[in-house]
Design a protein around this motif. Structure first.
Motif, PDB file in Angstrom:
ATOM      1  N   THR A   1      45.152  23.646  -0.968  1.00 45.81           N
ATOM      2  CA  THR A   1      45.029  22.167  -1.093  1.00 45.81           C
ATOM      3  C   THR A   1      46.257  21.673  -1.314  1.00 45.81           C
ATOM      4  O   THR A   1      47.279  22.104  -2.132  1.00 45.81           O
ATOM      5  CB  THR A   1      44.189  22.076  -2.520  1.00 45.81           C
ATOM      6  OG1 THR A   1      42.811  22.789  -2.227  1.00 45.81           O
ATOM      7  CG2 THR A   1      43.939  20.604  -2.760  1.00 45.81           C
ATOM      8  N   GLY A   2      46.599  20.518  -0.746  1.00 44.04           N
ATOM      9  CA  GLY A   2      47.815  19.911  -0.930  1.00 44.04           C
ATOM     10  C   GLY A   2      47.810  18.375  -0.504  1.00 44.04           C
ATOM     11  O   GLY A   2      46.489  17.720  -0.003  1.00 44.04           O
ATOM     12  N   LEU A   3      49.000  17.520  -0.658  1.00 43.40           N
ATOM     13  CA  LEU A   3      48.997  16.166  -0.230  1.00 43.40           C
ATOM     14  C   LEU A   3      49.014  16.041   1.294  1.00 43.40           C
ATOM     15  O   LEU A   3      49.868  16.737   1.504  1.00 43.40           O
ATOM     16  CB  LEU A   3      50.161  15.630  -1.208  1.00 43.40           C
ATOM     17  CG  LEU A   3      50.128  15.517  -2.568  1.00 43.40           C
ATOM     18  CD1 LEU A   3      51.551  14.776  -3.018  1.00 43.40           C
ATOM     19  CD2 LEU A   3      48.907  14.877  -3.059  1.00 43.40           C
ATOM     20  N   LYS A   4      48.351  15.167   1.782  1.00 42.86           N
ATOM     21  CA  LYS A   4      48.271  14.978   3.104  1.00 42.86           C
ATOM     22  C   LYS A   4      49.679  14.344   3.802  1.00 42.86           C
ATOM     23  O   LYS A   4      50.222  14.830   4.544  1.00 42.86           O
ATOM     24  CB  LYS A   4      47.089  14.168   3.785  1.00 42.86           C
ATOM     25  CG  LYS A   4      46.805  13.931   5.043  1.00 42.86           C
ATOM     26  CD  LYS A   4      45.702  13.176   5.445  1.00 42.86           C
ATOM     27  CE  LYS A   4      45.352  13.123   7.004  1.00 42.86           C
ATOM     28  NZ  LYS A   4      44.561  12.201   7.305  1.00 42.86           N
ATOM     29  N   LEU A   5      50.058  13.084   3.071  1.00 46.35           N
ATOM     30  CA  LEU A   5      51.319  12.746   3.270  1.00 46.35           C
ATOM     31  C   LEU A   5      51.634  12.783   4.972  1.00 46.35           C
ATOM     32  O   LEU A   5      52.866  13.217   5.324  1.00 46.35           O
ATOM     33  CB  LEU A   5      52.342  13.520   2.447  1.00 46.35           C
ATOM     34  CG  LEU A   5      52.179  13.216   1.009  1.00 46.35           C
ATOM     35  CD1 LEU A   5      53.310  14.233   0.431  1.00 46.35           C
ATOM     36  CD2 LEU A   5      52.529  11.855   0.851  1.00 46.35           C
TER      37      LEU A   5
ATOM     38  N   ASP B   1      36.892  14.658   0.210  1.00 47.97           N
ATOM     39  CA  ASP B   1      36.462  14.564  -1.341  1.00 47.97           C
ATOM     40  C   ASP B   1      37.436  13.833  -2.277  1.00 47.97           C
ATOM     41  O   ASP B   1      36.923  13.047  -3.193  1.00 47.97           O
ATOM     42  CB  ASP B   1      36.702  16.060  -1.976  1.00 47.97           C
ATOM     43  CG  ASP B   1      36.161  16.296  -3.326  1.00 47.97           C
ATOM     44  OD1 ASP B   1      35.039  15.855  -3.622  1.00 47.97           O
ATOM     45  OD2 ASP B   1      36.811  16.820  -4.055  1.00 47.97           O
ATOM     46  N   ALA B   2      38.629  13.731  -1.714  1.00 47.43           N
ATOM     47  CA  ALA B   2      39.653  12.667  -2.685  1.00 47.43           C
ATOM     48  C   ALA B   2      40.586  12.279  -1.618  1.00 47.43           C
ATOM     49  O   ALA B   2      41.145  12.932  -0.601  1.00 47.43           O
ATOM     50  CB  ALA B   2      40.306  13.488  -3.620  1.00 47.43           C
ATOM     51  N   GLU B   3      40.837  10.848  -1.551  1.00 45.94           N
ATOM     52  CA  GLU B   3      41.891  10.296  -0.628  1.00 45.94           C
ATOM     53  C   GLU B   3      43.314  10.916  -0.818  1.00 45.94           C
ATOM     54  O   GLU B   3      43.783  11.122  -1.957  1.00 45.94           O
ATOM     55  CB  GLU B   3      41.925   8.731  -0.836  1.00 45.94           C
ATOM     56  CG  GLU B   3      40.392   7.995  -0.789  1.00 45.94           C
ATOM     57  CD  GLU B   3      40.778   6.517  -1.004  1.00 45.94           C
ATOM     58  OE1 GLU B   3      41.789   6.036  -1.267  1.00 45.94           O
ATOM     59  OE2 GLU B   3      39.585   5.826  -0.552  1.00 45.94           O
ATOM     60  N   GLY B   4      43.746  11.258   0.118  1.00 46.75           N
ATOM     61  CA  GLY B   4      45.089  11.599   0.239  1.00 46.75           C
ATOM     62  C   GLY B   4      45.301  13.092   0.067  1.00 46.75           C
ATOM     63  O   GLY B   4      46.609  13.800   0.142  1.00 46.75           O
TER      64      GLY B   4
END
Length: 270
Positions: A233-237, A208-211
């Motif tokens: 939900t969180g930053l992939k990193l 849905d959204a990059e990263g």
């Protein structure tokens, strides 16, 4: 036979109430149309026949137990008074109220923001959330409509409905591409939903959204109907792939706890 979470040694333990609860649990076991005799109730609950008979007659007076037959053929079953109380209990349960403490624990355990959504016209509408206290904050707005095909919440909700219904949602809303990872083929997506149903959680890996990583799982009520979904939900990193499965299990288990509070019992494995 004792099902109470209150230990029998507790000063709050009321033996007569516990016995009545045990009798109701015993009467819930027979197949529809069957019932139990006084002797069978006494044996299953570990009490005397006279105590079982007295309890049964008292519960019968309140409509919580019914009976038919005479003498040795007399059989006892659960009464419709319980159905009335069940309807009252269901009306008093708030999905958001039940989910809120579970979301709080989930955020603490995972370090990710957690959300609750309900289905609306094929989309997932966010109705509650618990954010992470950190400097980098994601834009997770209340009332936001999540797309059904590329978000953890949306996919979790679709995985819990019949494939024909999911296909109708896809036909109505399409599969618009949000990132290079978005699934845009209907057959591939329907197969993906079957995988989600099997493992019990949905993964949005930058779809849905990059990263951004999002993992969702469906919530069911006492009838087995999917009434919502929760997610983290969180930053992939650079999160390792093995961590996805671990987080997915935590979200699935949290959704199971909420479903249990709503009265859902998972089917027994064959």
């Amino acid at each position: 036979m004792t099902n109470s979470a209150v230990p029998e040694t507790s000063k709050y333990w009321v033996r007569s109430v516990a016995r009545a609860a045990d009798i109701l649990e015993a009467l819930a076991d027979p197949a529809p149309g069957d019932g139990l005799s006084v002797t069978q109730v006494a044996q299953r609950c570990g009490i005397s026949k006279s105590a079982a008979f007295g309890m049964l007659q008292t519960l019968r007076a309140y409509g919580f137990v019914s009976d038919d037959g005479e003498g040795m053929s007399r059989r006892y079953r659960l009464g419709m008074g319980l159905a009335r109380l069940g309807d009252r209990a269901r009306s008093q349960v708030s999905l958001r109220g039940v989910a809120r403490p579970v979301l709080g624990r989930l955020t603490t355990e995972t370090g990710m923001a957690s959300r609750l959504a309900v289905p609306q016209d094929g989309h997932a509408v966010v109705v509650d959330q618990v954010e992470v206290d950190q400097r980098v904050r994601l834009d997770l707005r209340m009332g936001q409509r999540e797309l059904p095909h590329c978000t953890g919440l949306g996919k979790a909700l679709l995985s819990a409905v019949p494939q024909q219904e999911a296909a109708a949602v896809i036909a109505r809303h399409g599969l618009p591409r949000r990132t290079a990872r978005t699934i845009t083929d209907a057959d591939t997506f329907l197969s993906h939903l079957r995988d989600i149903e099997r493992v019990g959680f949905a993964l949005d890996d930058e779809e849905d959204a990059e990263g951004i990583l999002c993992i969702g799982a469906p919530v069911r009520d006492d009838s087995g109907t999917c009434v919502g979904a929760i997610s983290i939900t969180g930053l992939k990193l650079g999160l390792p792939a093995w961590r996805y499965q671990e987080l997915g299990g935590q979200v699935r288990d949290a959704a199971g706890r909420i479903s249990g509070e709503l009265g859902w019992l998972p089917p027994e494995e064959p």
